[in-house]
Design a protein around this motif. Structure first.
Motif, PDB file in Angstrom:
ATOM      1  N   LEU A  69       0.841  -1.200   0.000  1.00 47.09           N
ATOM      2  CA  LEU A  69       0.000   0.000   0.000  1.00 47.09           C
ATOM      3  C   LEU A  69       0.873   1.245   0.000  1.00 47.09           C
ATOM      4  O   LEU A  69       0.620   2.197  -0.750  1.00 47.09           O
ATOM      5  CB  LEU A  69      -0.923  -0.012   1.218  1.00 47.09           C
ATOM      6  CG  LEU A  69      -1.731   1.269   1.483  1.00 47.09           C
ATOM      7  CD1 LEU A  69      -2.548   1.684   0.265  1.00 47.09           C
ATOM      8  CD2 LEU A  69      -2.640   1.078   2.695  1.00 47.09           C
ATOM      9  N   ARG A  70       1.921   1.229   0.800  1.00 48.28           N
ATOM     10  CA  ARG A  70       2.827   2.380   0.854  1.00 48.28           C
ATOM     11  C   ARG A  70       3.525   2.599  -0.497  1.00 48.28           C
ATOM     12  O   ARG A  70       3.638   3.738  -0.981  1.00 48.28           O
ATOM     13  CB  ARG A  70       3.851   2.164   1.966  1.00 48.28           C
ATOM     14  CG  ARG A  70       5.083   3.041   1.897  1.00 48.28           C
ATOM     15  CD  ARG A  70       4.792   4.545   1.953  1.00 48.28           C
ATOM     16  NE  ARG A  70       5.979   5.279   1.557  1.00 48.28           N
ATOM     17  CZ  ARG A  70       7.012   5.507   2.362  1.00 48.28           C
ATOM     18  NH1 ARG A  70       6.993   5.095   3.610  1.00 48.28           N
ATOM     19  NH2 ARG A  70       8.051   6.172   1.925  1.00 48.28           N
ATOM     20  N   THR A  71       3.996   1.527  -1.118  1.00 47.37           N
ATOM     21  CA  THR A  71       4.691   1.694  -2.400  1.00 47.37           C
ATOM     22  C   THR A  71       3.719   2.083  -3.516  1.00 47.37           C
ATOM     23  O   THR A  71       4.127   2.735  -4.488  1.00 47.37           O
ATOM     24  CB  THR A  71       5.466   0.425  -2.792  1.00 47.37           C
ATOM     25  OG1 THR A  71       4.585  -0.713  -2.787  1.00 47.37           O
ATOM     26  CG2 THR A  71       6.610   0.161  -1.822  1.00 47.37           C
ATOM     27  N   GLN A  72       2.439   1.733  -3.363  1.00 43.09           N
ATOM     28  CA  GLN A  72       1.443   2.196  -4.331  1.00 43.09           C
ATOM     29  C   GLN A  72       1.238   3.704  -4.177  1.00 43.09           C
ATOM     30  O   GLN A  72       1.047   4.414  -5.165  1.00 43.09           O
ATOM     31  CB  GLN A  72       0.125   1.440  -4.125  1.00 43.09           C
ATOM     32  CG  GLN A  72      -0.817   1.456  -5.319  1.00 43.09           C
ATOM     33  CD  GLN A  72      -0.406   0.504  -6.419  1.00 43.09           C
ATOM     34  OE1 GLN A  72       0.756   0.495  -6.845  1.00 43.09           O
ATOM     35  NE2 GLN A  72      -1.325  -0.292  -6.899  1.00 43.09           N
ATOM     36  N   ASP A 131      -4.123  18.186  -3.051  1.00 48.20           N
ATOM     37  CA  ASP A 131      -5.413  17.859  -3.661  1.00 48.20           C
ATOM     38  C   ASP A 131      -6.075  16.630  -3.037  1.00 48.20           C
ATOM     39  O   ASP A 131      -7.275  16.406  -3.230  1.00 48.20           O
ATOM     40  CB  ASP A 131      -5.239  17.613  -5.159  1.00 48.20           C
ATOM     41  CG  ASP A 131      -4.754  18.848  -5.900  1.00 48.20           C
ATOM     42  OD1 ASP A 131      -5.255  19.955  -5.600  1.00 48.20           O
ATOM     43  OD2 ASP A 131      -3.885  18.717  -6.766  1.00 48.20           O
ATOM     44  N   HIS A 132      -5.283  15.837  -2.289  1.00 43.96           N
ATOM     45  CA  HIS A 132      -5.793  14.589  -1.724  1.00 43.96           C
ATOM     46  C   HIS A 132      -5.281  14.459  -0.290  1.00 43.96           C
ATOM     47  O   HIS A 132      -4.366  13.684   0.003  1.00 43.96           O
ATOM     48  CB  HIS A 132      -5.355  13.396  -2.574  1.00 43.96           C
ATOM     49  CG  HIS A 132      -5.695  13.547  -4.024  1.00 43.96           C
ATOM     50  ND1 HIS A 132      -6.938  13.247  -4.526  1.00 43.96           N
ATOM     51  CD2 HIS A 132      -4.954  13.995  -5.077  1.00 43.96           C
ATOM     52  CE1 HIS A 132      -6.957  13.503  -5.838  1.00 43.96           C
ATOM     53  NE2 HIS A 132      -5.762  13.947  -6.189  1.00 43.96           N
ATOM     54  N   ALA A 133      -5.887  15.208   0.615  1.00 46.01           N
ATOM     55  CA  ALA A 133      -5.406  15.284   1.999  1.00 46.01           C
ATOM     56  C   ALA A 133      -5.434  13.929   2.720  1.00 46.01           C
ATOM     57  O   ALA A 133      -4.643  13.709   3.640  1.00 46.01           O
ATOM     58  CB  ALA A 133      -6.239  16.299   2.775  1.00 46.01           C
ATOM     59  N   TRP A 134      -6.303  13.034   2.303  1.00 38.58           N
ATOM     60  CA  TRP A 134      -6.421  11.736   2.970  1.00 38.58           C
ATOM     61  C   TRP A 134      -5.175  10.868   2.813  1.00 38.58           C
ATOM     62  O   TRP A 134      -4.973   9.909   3.561  1.00 38.58           O
ATOM     63  CB  TRP A 134      -7.646  10.980   2.430  1.00 38.58           C
ATOM     64  CG  TRP A 134      -7.635  10.751   0.941  1.00 38.58           C
ATOM     65  CD1 TRP A 134      -8.139  11.568  -0.020  1.00 38.58           C
ATOM     66  CD2 TRP A 134      -7.087   9.627   0.236  1.00 38.58           C
ATOM     67  NE1 TRP A 134      -7.947  11.043  -1.272  1.00 38.58           N
ATOM     68  CE2 TRP A 134      -7.311   9.848  -1.142  1.00 38.58           C
ATOM     69  CE3 TRP A 134      -6.437   8.460   0.644  1.00 38.58           C
ATOM     70  CZ2 TRP A 134      -6.902   8.940  -2.124  1.00 38.58           C
ATOM     71  CZ3 TRP A 134      -6.030   7.552  -0.334  1.00 38.58           C
ATOM     72  CH2 TRP A 134      -6.266   7.791  -1.690  1.00 38.58           C
ATOM     73  N   ILE A 135      -4.330  11.211   1.848  1.00 43.17           N
ATOM     74  CA  ILE A 135      -3.106  10.437   1.621  1.00 43.17           C
ATOM     75  C   ILE A 135      -2.183  10.504   2.834  1.00 43.17           C
ATOM     76  O   ILE A 135      -1.518   9.516   3.178  1.00 43.17           O
ATOM     77  CB  ILE A 135      -2.353  10.961   0.375  1.00 43.17           C
ATOM     78  CG1 ILE A 135      -3.027  10.454  -0.909  1.00 43.17           C
ATOM     79  CG2 ILE A 135      -0.889  10.544   0.388  1.00 43.17           C
ATOM     80  CD1 ILE A 135      -2.842   8.965  -1.179  1.00 43.17           C
ATOM     81  N   GLY A 136      -2.122  11.651   3.512  1.00 44.74           N
ATOM     82  CA  GLY A 136      -1.178  11.850   4.610  1.00 44.74           C
ATOM     83  C   GLY A 136      -1.254  10.804   5.702  1.00 44.74           C
ATOM     84  O   GLY A 136      -0.238  10.139   5.999  1.00 44.74           O
ATOM     85  N   PRO A 137      -2.409  10.582   6.322  1.00 42.67           N
ATOM     86  CA  PRO A 137      -2.502   9.582   7.393  1.00 42.67           C
ATOM     87  C   PRO A 137      -2.180   8.163   6.917  1.00 42.67           C
ATOM     88  O   PRO A 137      -1.544   7.400   7.643  1.00 42.67           O
ATOM     89  CB  PRO A 137      -3.963   9.703   7.839  1.00 42.67           C
ATOM     90  CG  PRO A 137      -4.374  11.083   7.457  1.00 42.67           C
ATOM     91  CD  PRO A 137      -3.652  11.373   6.183  1.00 42.67           C
ATOM     92  N   VAL A 138      -2.620   7.824   5.709  1.00 44.28           N
ATOM     93  CA  VAL A 138      -2.343   6.475   5.188  1.00 44.28           C
ATOM     94  C   VAL A 138      -0.847   6.290   4.967  1.00 44.28           C
ATOM     95  O   VAL A 138      -0.270   5.257   5.309  1.00 44.28           O
ATOM     96  CB  VAL A 138      -3.110   6.233   3.864  1.00 44.28           C
ATOM     97  CG1 VAL A 138      -2.822   4.822   3.334  1.00 44.28           C
ATOM     98  CG2 VAL A 138      -4.601   6.416   4.062  1.00 44.28           C
ATOM     99  N   THR A 142       1.431   3.439   7.049  1.00 38.31           N
ATOM    100  CA  THR A 142       2.100   2.353   6.327  1.00 38.31           C
ATOM    101  C   THR A 142       3.616   2.488   6.377  1.00 38.31           C
ATOM    102  O   THR A 142       4.334   1.493   6.240  1.00 38.31           O
ATOM    103  CB  THR A 142       1.638   2.302   4.859  1.00 38.31           C
ATOM    104  OG1 THR A 142       1.800   3.599   4.256  1.00 38.31           O
ATOM    105  CG2 THR A 142       0.179   1.894   4.767  1.00 38.31           C
ATOM    106  N   SER A 143       4.116   3.699   6.604  1.00 39.22           N
ATOM    107  CA  SER A 143       5.559   3.890   6.728  1.00 39.22           C
ATOM    108  C   SER A 143       6.117   3.121   7.920  1.00 39.22           C
ATOM    109  O   SER A 143       7.284   2.725   7.932  1.00 39.22           O
ATOM    110  CB  SER A 143       5.895   5.379   6.874  1.00 39.22           C
ATOM    111  OG  SER A 143       5.618   6.082   5.697  1.00 39.22           O
ATOM    112  N   ASP A 144       5.270   2.899   8.933  1.00 37.07           N
ATOM    113  CA  ASP A 144       5.711   2.146  10.106  1.00 37.07           C
ATOM    114  C   ASP A 144       6.183   0.748   9.717  1.00 37.07           C
ATOM    115  O   ASP A 144       7.136   0.211  10.291  1.00 37.07           O
ATOM    116  CB  ASP A 144       4.575   2.026  11.130  1.00 37.07           C
ATOM    117  CG  ASP A 144       4.280   3.355  11.821  1.00 37.07           C
ATOM    118  OD1 ASP A 144       5.108   4.263  11.696  1.00 37.07           O
ATOM    119  OD2 ASP A 144       3.229   3.461  12.462  1.00 37.07           O
ATOM    120  N   PHE A 145       5.525   0.142   8.751  1.00 36.25           N
ATOM    121  CA  PHE A 145       5.901  -1.204   8.324  1.00 36.25           C
ATOM    122  C   PHE A 145       7.113  -1.177   7.395  1.00 36.25           C
ATOM    123  O   PHE A 145       7.952  -2.075   7.434  1.00 36.25           O
ATOM    124  CB  PHE A 145       4.715  -1.879   7.627  1.00 36.25           C
ATOM    125  CG  PHE A 145       3.632  -2.292   8.582  1.00 36.25           C
ATOM    126  CD1 PHE A 145       3.691  -3.514   9.236  1.00 36.25           C
ATOM    127  CD2 PHE A 145       2.575  -1.444   8.853  1.00 36.25           C
ATOM    128  CE1 PHE A 145       2.696  -3.884  10.136  1.00 36.25           C
ATOM    129  CE2 PHE A 145       1.572  -1.808   9.746  1.00 36.25           C
ATOM    130  CZ  PHE A 145       1.635  -3.033  10.390  1.00 36.25           C
TER     131      PHE A 145
END
Length: 218
Positions: A69-72, A131-138, A142-145
């Protein structure tokens, strides 16, 4: 989407549609720009990661799914970032020739002090979040993994006993037994990110097929 299977089916359908639409942007005698090559590389990467994500969910491998998900997200960040590249064809050609990495490329934008801005993750993420603020939390979760943080360690804990303060660990590549609903959120996020990346790529390929290498219409 009501269950896990319907979510995975929706992701697989998105893969097929993306592949077909990307192929339809190519016609005989059409010039191939460096930007086009980069975009088709993004098509391959997006589809491969999507297939890998589905396999990870189906086999109970949440950490691997989270990394994909993170690399996507990274794919979406870079394709979106092409809009800001200075002399895009020239810079991508340097990368193709292995003279530079993507992180060394330079944006058309500058810092407040007039210094060049390199196409590094922090900048690319910022531009996508505009333009896509929801990207930040995701991205952050996922960076934790990706970076083997404390959250990765927590995923090995099978159970704890307060009375004895004992911890049972599951030393395995498979998840601790989970309910299917535990995978709903990550599947929904992956679908949204993949759709976003596909939209960026298809928009770029369509523009390149009817204009110049910079995607500017006549």
């Amino acid at each position: 989407m009501s269950d896990l299977r319907s979510r995975l089916t929706a992701i697989e359908k998105l893969e097929r549609e993306f592949s077909e639409k990307a192929a339809s942007t190519v016609s005989g005698g059409q010039p191939m720009f460096v930007t086009s090559l980069y975009a088709f590389g993004a098509v391959k990467r997006t589809l491969a990661q999507s297939k890998g994500f589905r396999n990870a969910i189906e086999t109970g491998n949440f950490p691997c799914a989270a990394i994909l998900l993170r690399t996507q997200i990274d794919t979406a960040m870079r394709i979106n970032g092409l809009r800001y590249l200075k002399n895009r064809e020239d810079q991508l050609r340097e990368m193709l020739q292995k003279d530079k990495t993507f992180r060394e490329l330079i944006s058309e934008e500058q810092t407040a002090n007039g210094k060049p801005i390199r196409m590094q993750d922090a900048y690319l993420r910022k531009k996508l979040e505009e333009d896509h603020a929801w990207i930040g939390p995701v991205y952050q979760q996922t960076s934790d993994f990706v970076h083997l943080s404390f959250r990765s360690f927590m995923s090995t804990i099978q159970k704890t006993e307060d009375e004895t303060q004992a911890i049972s660990l599951l030393i395995s590549g498979e998840d601790i037994q989970k309910d299917a609903s535990d995978y709903y959120e990550i599947c929904d996020a992956f679908f949204s990110v993949t759709k976003l990346a596909a939209t960026f790529v298809l928009g770029l390929l369509t523009a390149l097929g009817s204009s110049d290498p910079y995607g500017k219409s006549d």
